[in-house]
Structure formats: C-alpha cells, structure tokens
Scaffold this active site. Structure first.
Site, PDB file in Angstrom:
ATOM      1  N   SER A  69       0.083   0.423   2.391  1.00 30.57           N
ATOM      2  CA  SER A  69       0.149  -0.905   1.779  1.00 30.57           C
ATOM      3  C   SER A  69       0.455  -0.901   0.294  1.00 30.57           C
ATOM      4  CB  SER A  69      -1.158  -1.649   2.004  1.00 30.57           C
ATOM      5  OG  SER A  69      -1.169  -2.142   3.302  1.00 30.57           O
ATOM      6  N   LYS A  72       3.575  -2.605  -0.560  1.00 35.14           N
ATOM      7  CA  LYS A  72       3.685  -4.071  -0.611  1.00 35.14           C
ATOM      8  C   LYS A  72       4.007  -4.560  -2.029  1.00 35.14           C
ATOM      9  CE  LYS A  72       0.739  -4.549   3.441  1.00 35.14           C
ATOM     10  NZ  LYS A  72      -0.616  -4.754   3.981  1.00 35.14           N
ATOM     11  N   TYR A 196       8.910  -3.639   8.095  1.00 38.43           N
ATOM     12  CA  TYR A 196       7.545  -3.508   7.567  1.00 38.43           C
ATOM     13  C   TYR A 196       6.974  -2.106   7.812  1.00 38.43           C
ATOM     14  CZ  TYR A 196       2.509  -4.117   7.239  1.00 38.43           C
ATOM     15  OH  TYR A 196       1.181  -3.942   6.912  1.00 38.43           O
ATOM     16  N   TYR A 248      -7.807  -5.967  -0.587  1.00 37.50           N
ATOM     17  CA  TYR A 248      -8.287  -6.773   0.548  1.00 37.50           C
ATOM     18  C   TYR A 248      -9.616  -7.428   0.200  1.00 37.50           C
ATOM     19  CZ  TYR A 248      -5.035  -3.379   2.378  1.00 37.50           C
ATOM     20  OH  TYR A 248      -3.956  -2.586   2.554  1.00 37.50           O
ATOM     21  N   VAL A 266      -3.972   2.209   3.345  1.00 42.62           N
ATOM     22  CA  VAL A 266      -4.845   2.930   4.276  1.00 42.62           C
ATOM     23  C   VAL A 266      -4.521   4.420   4.388  1.00 42.62           C
ATOM     24  CG1 VAL A 266      -5.551   0.935   5.667  1.00 42.62           C
ATOM     25  CG2 VAL A 266      -3.534   2.256   6.328  1.00 42.62           C
TER      26      VAL A 266
HETATM   27  N1  GLU Z   1       0.866  -0.174   7.830  1.00 38.43           N
HETATM   28  C1  GLU Z   1      -0.513  -0.528   7.766  1.00 38.43           C
HETATM   29  C2  GLU Z   1      -0.819  -1.642   8.743  1.00 38.43           C
HETATM   30  O1  GLU Z   1      -0.040  -2.514   8.871  1.00 38.43           O
HETATM   31  C3  GLU Z   1      -0.813  -0.915   6.360  1.00 38.43           C
HETATM   32  C4  GLU Z   1      -2.239  -1.241   6.149  1.00 38.43           C
HETATM   33  C5  GLU Z   1      -2.757  -0.851   4.798  1.00 38.43           C
HETATM   34  O2  GLU Z   1      -2.337   0.107   4.172  1.00 38.43           O
HETATM   35  O3  GLU Z   1      -3.639  -1.558   4.359  1.00 38.43           O
HETATM   36  O4  GLU Z   1      -1.797  -1.649   9.394  1.00 38.43           O
END
Ligand code: GLU
Length: 318
Positions: A69, A72, A196, A248, A266
């Site tokens: 993430s 992002k 994504y 988050y 993650v």
């Molecule tokens: N590719 C992971 C998912 O969509 C990213 C989640 C993350 O890094 O928070 O679950």
C-alpha cells in the site's frame, strides 16, 4: 523539543537498527497474500534521503520487499496529475477509522471511499489511471513513474506477488464490484484490479523507496531534474493525507507517537516524509494488529525522538 540541526544520522540509524535487531516482538507477517507469507520476519532495514542529496542507511536497506500500500502514494500522485481535483468527487479525504479492506462505510457513503489510501479508494485511483490505457500500459506508467522518482531503473514488479493477490483478492474484488454498482468504477473490474495488484506488487529496497519519496519533501520538485512532479500545494496535500490516513485505523496512533506523515503497507514497509528535511523508508515484515509494521513504527518513533523531526515540533521561524 526543537529540530536538531545536523543530527549524526548514520550513528542514529545504526543505533536504531541494532536496537530493532534485538527485539523479539516483531508482530505477524501478512499471510493472506501467498508471496508475503514466505518473507522472513527477521528483516529490518532503514534508509533516509536528506534534502541535500545524502543517503543514510542501515540493516537490510538494499533488500527488495513488496511495497504494497505504500504504492498508493505514487498512484494517487499520477491520478491527480491526470484528473486534478476532480478526483475528490470520487474519493474522499477523511480518515476512515476502519480496517484497510473494510466495506462497511461504502454502503452508507454511496460507493465513495473515505480516502485514497484505504483499498477501496486506491481501487478508484487505479480506475482513474486506467482511463485511455490498456491495463499493461497503465502498469507500465506506474512503474516508469516510480523508477523516475527514485532515479533507479532496477525497480520492478514482482509478478508472483501480483498473481497471488489476484488469486486470493476476494475482498478487493468485492469492494470493486460494490463501487461499480454505484457507478464509481468505470472500467471492467478485472482490469482495474489487475492494475491495482501490480502496483501493490512493486518490489523496492528501502533506499529506492526513500529516494522515490524525495519529491514530497521538496515541495513537489523532482530532486534530479528540478522539474515539478506536482505543485507545492499538491505535495503539501498529499503529505496531509499521509498524516491523516496513511496507517488505516492506526493513523491517529502513528501521528501521536511519531508525528510525521507516513504511508504503510502490509509488506511491512513505511514511507515517511519530513517536509524540507528528509524522506525515510523503513521495512520490517511483522505487522501489528492494525496491519502496520511493528518494528517499522517503533523505529520511526525512535528516529523522531532522536532528531526532533515530528512536524509538531518547534521550527526555526527563519
Ligand atoms: N495489496 C494489498 C491488499 O489489497 C494492500 C494492502 C496494504 O498494503 O495495506 O490487500
């Protein structure tokens, strides 16, 4: 505590790394993505790119990991470049207070995700990047952008990780279909998720990641070419989003403990930006209960304490 002028950064990152290496409580490696479940939880790396072009690093700072993430931030930057503030009609900019992959708010909020850093928001961002492209071209655009920011053509996408995510990404598929039912996804869901998942599967080292984040400490300026990647206003806003939404439902805690805009993934990576001073990347694969790197967060807390880099500290009024 005021910002420390010229802290001995190499000594600080060496000390923090030695401290982290000795810790037993490392959290739990994400196991819902097959490629991540296999990563050794004993890794720890840190890299700092400073405003004057220096790099300080320690531990496993040259080992590539799945940035997940953290990507992002780069995807948001591309999407804002394409559609500008119109993006904010499709994605909010408020902290969610919910888990990264939560679907609950989407119903009450008519398919408009709270912010671009939760999965739902990032999936809308992928949809925006896909406009006018085939999926492969969109993925290529993201990869080229990150390589250019880092000044490093060795950065690649781990196709195994992307494939594993596609095979197990039921929740992300649910989020995308749900948003499509509200008209907030324009392209076929499989294509949007393909973009994504590949973006999340970017494999980078701490040094590459810290370098890729430099434009956000430099008011949007590319450190090598001097061109504006984004305007100073936009860089400030991306940093504000990282501060409010980058961890988050652990974003408040991170602001409380560290006080620096950051985005976690993650895979155990965290990118932090100290405006005007430094871009920092840490990596340790074990996660806390909110999905943020346990040792990465702790290392950043220690770094902020040693340098006075919390953005809430006194600054020289100049
Ligand atoms: N590719 C992971 C998912 O969509 C990213 C989640 C993350 O890094 O928070 O679950």
């Amino acid at each position: 505590m005021p910002v420390t002028v010229n802290p001995d950064l190499q000594a600080i990152v060496d000390r923090i790394t030695a401290d982290m290496r000795g810790r037993e409580d490392r959290g739990k490696v994400a196991d819902y993505i097959p490629g991540l479940a296999r990563v050794d939880p004993r890794h720890f790396g840190i890299a700092i790119a400073t405003h004057d072009g220096r790099i300080f690093s320690a531990g496993d700072a040259t080992t590539a990991f799945s940035i997940q993430s953290v990507s992002k931030v780069f995807a948001l930057t591309i999407a804002l470049g394409k559609v500008g503030d119109a993006l904010w009609k499709r994605v909010g900019r408020e902290p969610s207070g919910n888990a990264f992959n939560s679907i609950v708010q989407l119903e009450a909020e008519q398919g408009i995700p709270r912010n671009p850093f939760i999965n739902a928001g990032a999936i809308v961002v992928s949809d925006v990047i896909l406009s006018g492209h085939r999926p492969r071209e969109a993925i290529g655009e993201i990869l080229r952008f990150v390589r250019d920011l880092a000044g490093d053509d060795d950065i690649s996408i781990d196709d195994d990780v992307a494939r594993g995510e596609a095979e197990t990404g039921y929740r992300n598929a649910a989020l995308a279909h749900y948003m499509r039912s509200f008209g907030n996804i324009e392209h076929p869901v499989e294509q949007v998720l393909g973009v994504y998942f590949h973006q999340c599967a970017l494999a980078m080292t701490c040094i590459q990641l810290a370098k890729a984040g430099r434009f956000l400490m430099l008011e949007g300026q590319h450190p090598e070419s001097g061109f504006n990647v984004v305007s100073p206003t936009r860089a400030r806003r991306i940093n504000a989003l990282m501060m409010m939404c980058g961890h988050y439902d652990g974003s408040g805690e991170f602001a409380f403990r560290v006080g620096i805009p950051g985005k976690s993934g993650v895979g155990g990576g965290i990118l932090c930006v100290v405006p005007g001073i430094a871009s920092i990347a840490v990596w340790s694969p074990g996660l806390n209960e909110r999905g943020n790197s346990t040792l990465g967060s702790l290392a950043l807390e220690k770094l902020a304490a040693a340098t006075g880099w919390s953005i809430f500290n006194e600054r020289d009024p100049g």
